[in-house]
Design an enzyme around this catalytic site. Structure first.
Site, PDB file in Angstrom:
ATOM      1  N   ARG A  98       0.807  -1.217   0.000  1.00 42.72           N
ATOM      2  CA  ARG A  98       0.000   0.000   0.000  1.00 42.72           C
ATOM      3  C   ARG A  98       0.844   1.273   0.000  1.00 42.72           C
ATOM      4  O   ARG A  98       0.382   2.330  -0.396  1.00 42.72           O
ATOM      5  CB  ARG A  98      -0.932  -0.020   1.217  1.00 42.72           C
ATOM      6  CG  ARG A  98      -2.141   0.861   1.055  1.00 42.72           C
ATOM      7  CD  ARG A  98      -3.216   0.554   2.070  1.00 42.72           C
ATOM      8  NE  ARG A  98      -2.712   0.556   3.410  1.00 42.72           N
ATOM      9  CZ  ARG A  98      -3.019  -0.353   4.335  1.00 42.72           C
ATOM     10  NH1 ARG A  98      -3.841  -1.334   4.049  1.00 42.72           N
ATOM     11  NH2 ARG A  98      -2.512  -0.291   5.540  1.00 42.72           N
ATOM     12  N   ASP A 151      -5.502  22.618  -8.669  1.00 47.90           N
ATOM     13  CA  ASP A 151      -5.662  21.512  -9.620  1.00 47.90           C
ATOM     14  C   ASP A 151      -5.075  21.960 -10.956  1.00 47.90           C
ATOM     15  O   ASP A 151      -5.600  22.863 -11.605  1.00 47.90           O
ATOM     16  CB  ASP A 151      -7.160  21.183  -9.741  1.00 47.90           C
ATOM     17  CG  ASP A 151      -7.433  19.987 -10.635  1.00 47.90           C
ATOM     18  OD1 ASP A 151      -6.648  19.755 -11.577  1.00 47.90           O
ATOM     19  OD2 ASP A 151      -8.446  19.296 -10.413  1.00 47.90           O
ATOM     20  N   LYS A 173      -6.061  12.030 -17.034  1.00 50.39           N
ATOM     21  CA  LYS A 173      -6.234  12.821 -18.278  1.00 50.39           C
ATOM     22  C   LYS A 173      -4.961  12.753 -19.125  1.00 50.39           C
ATOM     23  O   LYS A 173      -4.625  11.718 -19.630  1.00 50.39           O
ATOM     24  CB  LYS A 173      -6.619  14.269 -17.956  1.00 50.39           C
ATOM     25  CG  LYS A 173      -7.542  14.447 -16.770  1.00 50.39           C
ATOM     26  CD  LYS A 173      -8.935  13.911 -17.003  1.00 50.39           C
ATOM     27  CE  LYS A 173      -9.823  14.193 -15.800  1.00 50.39           C
ATOM     28  NZ  LYS A 173     -10.769  13.161 -15.486  1.00 50.39           N
TER      29      LYS A 173
HETATM   30  C1  LIG Z   1     -10.073  19.145 -13.422  1.00 47.15           C
HETATM   31  C2  LIG Z   1     -10.299  17.776 -12.884  1.00 47.15           C
HETATM   32  N1  LIG Z   1      -9.758  17.455 -11.700  1.00 47.15           N
HETATM   33  C3  LIG Z   1      -9.946  16.242 -11.156  1.00 47.15           C
HETATM   34  C4  LIG Z   1     -10.697  15.290 -11.798  1.00 47.15           C
HETATM   35  C5  LIG Z   1     -10.890  13.956 -11.138  1.00 47.15           C
HETATM   36  O1  LIG Z   1     -10.080  12.992 -11.743  1.00 47.15           O
HETATM   37  P1  LIG Z   1     -10.458  11.450 -11.727  1.00 47.15           P
HETATM   38  O2  LIG Z   1     -11.539  11.259 -12.734  1.00 47.15           O
HETATM   39  O3  LIG Z   1      -9.168  10.778 -12.032  1.00 47.15           O
HETATM   40  O4  LIG Z   1     -10.916  11.137 -10.332  1.00 47.15           O
HETATM   41  C6  LIG Z   1     -11.262  15.569 -13.035  1.00 47.15           C
HETATM   42  C7  LIG Z   1     -12.051  14.542 -13.749  1.00 47.15           C
HETATM   43  O5  LIG Z   1     -12.724  14.792 -14.720  1.00 47.15           O
HETATM   44  C8  LIG Z   1     -11.065  16.863 -13.591  1.00 47.15           C
HETATM   45  O6  LIG Z   1     -11.625  17.207 -14.766  1.00 47.15           O
END
Ligand SMILES: Cc1ncc(COP(=O)(O)O)c(C=O)c1O
Length: 397
Positions: free
Chosen positions: A59, A184, A209
């Site tokens: 883990r 983010d 992504k």
């Molecule tokens: C800007 C952004 N942050 C975080 C996430 C979350 O990512 P995950 O789908 O890997 O949980 C997304 C998902 O679409 C996103 O568009």
């Protein structure tokens, strides 16, 4: 837009790789592990002392995980990265590591919607309150900061409506009040924006992504400087999160081609946005790299490129006409997430996920992900879609 630095290009090719540790094999192999054996009691005790810096138990990660973490930390200029099972898991860990009962968090109104759910439905149960702020607020955020504000959470640009935030100004105000800044950076990736240089404390990536880049793995990564990563490693572990080794492998492999893929996403995205801006069906583009965009000046100041995700607001049309356009697309798939090699188009409803700054566009909003296909084919697909929209509107009038 500027060239990727030589340093970053070299990191993309080599960071995290140690062929000499793996029989000369270039990519770190996928280590699957739960139990890790210790030859002696002394070795077991020593391992318990410092669980975060070596293989201890599945883990905590394996050499595959560590290779990816090392590479992403180097690209962001952070001390350490932590891989987690999804982007949303990374967001959870970044917030839960620092918020206590009675704390307050400021969250951008343009945030990825599940972050609102996390704040409003889960963190609220533990006595943590969230206030949503106008993403264009800049230094004005100081007025919203309360004595108990612990975190300012940004997503820039927002991945639905694409406002660019004045990150250095927000970070300065947050730090003056003793709050942490979490951003983010999924849209820009570590190549097109370096948030730690702009005062951000913790960077989040939904590696699902562009880093993975092929729509076949779920993964999140947090990057931070020293005082913060330990708390997050401990929190992620306490919550029981472990990033899957196969997905870490795919992310590291994706990273190697990130620059060449992103450049094509960027070029195709800009070509599509420019073409769309000349269409009579279109009311407005949401793309910070277009000179007319409200976020363009900040984007030019703080970013070195644009990825392939942007928005387009159409002029009002009957819902059935929009359905006719979207249902018949050949190249543009409809589905959630983005950042893979394929083009996507998605009807989105920003008005439903805002509370501080109402979304007042009359027409439908589409989120477009420009994939790596030929741009002429992408345009032909959109053009045929607009023809279906016109035919359906005609039929209904
Ligand atoms: C800007 C952004 N942050 C975080 C996430 C979350 O990512 P995950 O789908 O890997 O949980 C997304 C998902 O679409 C996103 O568009």
């Amino acid at each position: 837009m500027s060239e990727t630095s030589s340093d970053d290009l070299t990191l993309l090719s080599h960071a995290g790789n140690r062929p000499a540790d793996h029989h000369g094999i270039i990519n770190p192999p996928v280590y699957h592990a739960s139990t890790v054996l210790f030859p002696t009691v002394a070795a077991l005790e020593a391992s318990l002392e410092d669980r975060y810096s070596h293989v201890h138990y599945g883990r905590y990660g394996t050499p595959t995980t560590f290779a990816l973490e090392e590479a992403v930390a180097a690209l962001e200029g952070g001390e350490k990265a932590i891989a987690l099972p999804s982007g949303l898991a990374a967001i959870n860990v970044a917030l839960m590591s620092f918020l206590d009962s009675g704390d307050h968090i400021l969250v951008s109104d343009s945030v990825y919607a599940p972050v609102r759910t996390l704040c409003d439905r889960l963190l609220s149960r533990f006595g943590i309150t969230a206030t949503y702020y106008d993403p264009l607020i800049g230094a004005g955020i100081a007025e919203l900061i309360r004595p108990n504000t612990r975190i300012v959470y940004l997503e820039s640009p927002g991945s639905l409506t694409f406002e660019v935030q004045d990150v250095p100004a927000i970070a300065a105000a947050a730090h003056a009040a003793g709050a942490l800044v979490v951003l983010d950076n999924t849209w820009a990736t570590p190549l097109f924006q370096k948030p730690l240089r702009h005062g951000v404390d913790i960077v989040i990536h939904a590696a699902t992504k562009y880093i993975v880049g092929h729509s076949d793995a779920m993964l999140g990564i947090i990057v931070a400087a020293k005082p913060h990563w330990r708390a997050m490693k401990s929190c992620g572990h306490a919550m029981g999160f472990a990033a899957a080794p196969d997905d870490c492998y795919l992310a590291l492999r994706g990273l190697r081609t990130l620059d060449v893929r992103l450049r094509r996403h960027e070029a195709n995205g800009l070509a599509l946005a420019r073409w769309l801006s000349g269409r009579p069906e279109v009311a407005r583009l949401l793309h910070p790299a277009l000179p007319g965009d409200p976020g363009h000046a900040l984007w030019r100041r703080d970013f070195t490129g644009a990825s392939g995700l942007f928005g387009v607001v159409l002029k009002p049309c009957p819902p059935a006409a929009l359905d006719a356009m979207l249902d018949g697309m050949k190249l543009f798939g409809m589905g959630f997430s983005w950042g893979g090699y394929e083009s996507l188009i998605l009807p989105v409803k920003p008005a439903r996920v805002r509370s501080a700054t109402p979304w007042e566009e009359d027409g439908p909003t589409l989120r477009v992900h420009a994939g790596l296909e030929g741009v002429a084919d992408q345009i032909a697909d959109l053009e045929a879609g607009f023809a279906r929209l016109a035919a359906a509107r005609e039929a209904s009038s």
